[in-house]
Write an enzyme that holds these catalytic residues in place. Structure first.
Site: not given
Length: 780
Positions: A634, A714, A757
């Site tokens: 990510y 997210h 996260n």
């Protein structure tokens, strides 16, 4: 007919149908005199009611449906699959009815066992009303799975409505076209229990019957008239004003509601979904854990099953991306990766007002309430460590070092470590089992579940209440504020944006969509009071790319496929006995970070997560499926791409412009990161990259990556914080620009992607926001 798997199966409870039940006595024209606990559907103006005896396997029910409704149905549980279904429709002067079953989202079939007796039928020019007795209807067995309806507990039912006539109206088992709509609703079953004598008296009003399993009907008692009648909503519940109304019981909403009630404020928390973990009232237990009370949400190892269930009621189904509509929100359904936020997560260089820099008091408050562990199993052991061992060998030659990540949150360059989990005793914890529990213990805290907020009631800058679909409340569903009261929206990046649009706050193109909606348009304030703010703009989400490998030492754990119904027996038994073993953690086994300089000279951070198994494999190579594992990479802090979200004509939240790789510098940085990551593969014997394989280049793989698979869920920035109303929605105190008493505290105010996260980061936002809100003058 296909009963929609997203709509009818989800207790996430779709727009405009979720409310608490209320008392309704069936008096007036065509009335039976029976007092039901009912749910009124404002979408089609239909009503569904139940009354239960003190004991026994039966109930009296009632359908009241507009004449345009050619058929209707109810599910006696949270979803179509595996629950007893009752269907009915008018055929001349009679009602044709039947008990049905479904083990898949397809045409429901006849279910033998219940006896359905028509007590009364009333049909006029506007509605048809059917009152019936359903015997042997509180327990069932469908496709080998037992189900029950417990009238002594809070229930979740579903309804379905169709405006197209069934194929053969005289046949109780006729096929039917797909419903126009189908939704779920919370239902206060205990309020529907009456005395034995009263129940018997109500049974005596009719005597015609049809036994499910037979196509033979006796003559039905019915009344036909052309008199026009109006469906009555029933008795209202007195509206109580609150100091603070918090909308959304997710990551931040639970923190905010707890901290406000802790300060003595009268707080109402409204959540559109229902229970998750055992402590919240959840009872969705896997078949192998019967008797433990441990739900799918308590059990970390069942995380991967969230994406393969035939009845995924926890997802919001009026949003086109994954979002949790359940107590705890994302904290109840995520992969449980719990990273303490580094200082850069609140850095003014990434959009935060300077007053938010270094919120250490909030950090410390969160850590005290919800600590982490890297050894979630109650026996202190680590399980399925092979992926960690392999990826460690890949990273070390690149200068990465091992670290307990949360012991030094600011160290995020060339570090790796084991996942940090917010678990306790081998179970998912999160805000629903901590903050929510302390809030519930206070008399000044009230909680509504299964209630959908449709907008704000406001007079210019002043919010006076919230509008809900709990229409029995105050007679109109409006929950008022006290004179100095405030509303705090914590419904998530998509949910909060929708509420703002439906309240005349946001870009004019979105508000005009609401204006043109027959249901919500009339509730908008005058156009002169619309507030033009960039709601839905400037959103970000991590672009994520999956890389799939094999290695002979890896155990893919059957790709997590059978964990709900048929897990490895020893592992299931171990977890059931003492919450230890594989099921005490979710699937990730290692996380790593690296800082990279992009072509534009800006620093962007890469996060990687490695886990056994793979969501999908595309390769020309032969491979051993028992040896696959995935590294998901990510881009996080520092990404510059932004997108836009909004609503469509049905009021569903949707992505208007994808946020991933809008800036080519983000994509270039991702390509550099992946190529660097793979540069040491030849130093790990037996390691093979199978997706992508050697038929494509890394550049082509990334360029052709399906955007739907790039979504990390997210989402941030839809109502971002800032110092000017020209490019932000809330000020440094989280107050919406142009309002006196409206605040937003959720992922939407976060102006840039967090480092990892964002579970812990969002909760920190909640901890930091409450003192700022309470410090403002003029509030309760």
């Amino acid at each position: 007919m296909r009963w929609n798997s997203v709509l009818f199966a989800a207790t996430s409870l779709v727009a405009s149908t979720l409310a608490q039940s209320s008392l309704y006595c069936d008096n007036g024209a065509g009335g039976t005199g029976i007092c039901f606990e009912t749910y009124f559907d404002p979408l089609f103006n239909a009503r569904y009611g139940w009354v239960f005896p003190p004991s026994g396997n039966e109930f009296i029910g009632q359908f009241t449906v507009p004449i345009a409704g050619k058929w209707a149905g109810v599910a006696l549980g949270p979803g179509m699959n595996g629950n007893l279904l009752i269907t009915a429709w008018p055929n001349g002067n009679t009602i044709v009815k039947g008990a049905r079953q479904a083990a898949a989202y397809a045409q429901p079939t006849q279910y033998s066992g219940p006896t359905i007796t028509t007590l009364a039928t009333y049909i006029n020019g506007t509605h048809w009303k059917w009152t019936y007795r359903c015997q042997n209807c509180l327990s069932w067995n469908i496709n080998g799975a037992a189900g029950t309806l417990d009238p002594t507990a809070y229930c979740v039912f579903g309804w379905a409505y169709g405006s197209a006539a069934v194929n053969t109206p005289s046949d109780p088992w006729s096929n039917m076209a797909q419903h126009d709509d189908a939704r779920l609703f919370g239902f206060n079953c205990p309020e529907g229990i009456t005395t034995a004598s009263q129940y018997q008296a109500w049974l005596n009003i009719g005597s015609t019957s049809t036994t499910s399993g037979s196509t033979t009907r006796t003559s039905s008692t019915s009344t036909t008239t052309t008199t026009t009648t109006t469906t009555t909503v029933g008795p209202t519940v007195s509206a109580t004003p609150y100091d603070y109304i918090v909308v959304g019981g997710g990551n931040t909403g639970l923190v905010v509601a707890d901290r406000l009630s802790e300060k003595g404020k009268n707080v109402l928390l409204i959540e559109r979904g229902g229970p998750s973990t055992k402590l919240t009232g959840g009872n969705d237990t896997p078949p192998w854990a019967t008797g433990t009370g441990l739900t799918r949400f308590d059990t970390p190892g069942l995380f991967e099953a969230m994406f393969s269930s035939s009845n995924p009621y926890w997802w919001c189904n009026d949003i086109t991306v994954f979002a949790g509509c359940i107590i705890g929100g994302g904290a109840s359904i995520n992969g449980l990766l719990y990273w303490y936020p580094p200082d850069v997560d609140f850095d003014p260089n990434y959009g935060w007002p300077s007053s938010w820099a270094h919120p250490h008091d909030a950090y410390n408050a969160l850590k005290a309430r919800l600590p982490y562990t890297t050894t979630p199993s109650t026996d202190g052991k680590l399980y399925l460590t092979q992926v960690y061992d392999v990826v460690e060998k890949l990273l070390k030659p690149q200068g990465f070092g091992a670290l307990d990540i949360n012991s030094n949150p600011n160290a995020k360059d060339r570090v790796y470590g084991r996942p940090a989990f917010p678990t306790k005793g081998g179970k998912r914890t999160g805000p629903m089992d901590t903050y929510f529990q302390t809030a519930k213990a206070r008399s000044n805290f009230k909680f509504w579940q299964y209630t959908y907020v449709t907008g704000l009631v406001r007079n210019g800058a002043q919010i006076t209440g919230v509008r809900s679909n709990y229409t029995a409340y105050g007679g109109n569903g409006i929950v008022p504020l006290t004179t100095k009261g405030r509303v705090i929206l914590s419904a998530g990046a998509f949910g909060t944006a929708r509420i703002l649009y439906q309240s005349g706050i946001g870009p004019s193109d979105m508000i005009n969509i609401v204006k043109n909606n027959a249901q919500y348009g009339p509730n908008l304030p005058p156009q002169s009071q619309w507030i033009d703010l960039p709601v839905g703009k400037y959103v970000s989400d991590n672009p994520s790319i999956n890389l799939v490998f094999t290695h002979p030492s890896v155990d893919s754990y059957d790709n997590w496929a059978p964990i709900w119904t048929n897990p490895r027996a020893a592992d299931a038994a171990q977890y059931k006995a003492n919450q230890s073993g594989v099921f005490a953690g979710t699937s990730p086994r290692l996380a790593f970070w690296r800082a990279l300089a992009g072509p534009d000279g800006k620093t962007r951070y890469l996060q990687g997560t490695a886990r056994p198994g793979a969501a999908s494999v595309t390769t020309v190579y032969p491979y051993n499926a028992s040896q696959i594992f995935t590294i998901t990479v990510y881009l996080s802090t520092g990404i510059t791409s932004r997108g836009r979200i909004g609503i469509d004509a049905t009021m569903y939240g949707t992505v208007l412009q994808n946020p991933w790789f809008q800036d080519p510098n983000d994509k270039s940085t991702m390509l550099t990161a992946i190529n660097d990551l793979l540069s040491t593969m030849n130093q790990v014997p037996g390691l093979t990259l199978i997706t992508p394989d050697n038929t494509t280049t890394i550049t082509d793989y990334v360029n052709n990556y399906n955007p739907a698979g790039m979504n990390s869920n997210h989402w941030c920035g839809s109502t971002r914080i800032g110092t000017s109303s020209s490019n932000s929605v809330v000020d440094e105190n989280t107050k919406v620009w142009g309002t006196n008493n409206l605040f937003i505290v959720d992922a939407g105010i976060v102006p840039s992607q967090p480092m990892g996260n964002p579970h812990a980061m969002f909760m920190t936002v909640g901890e930091a926001a409450v003192p700022k809100i309470l410090a403002l003058a003029g509030g309760a």
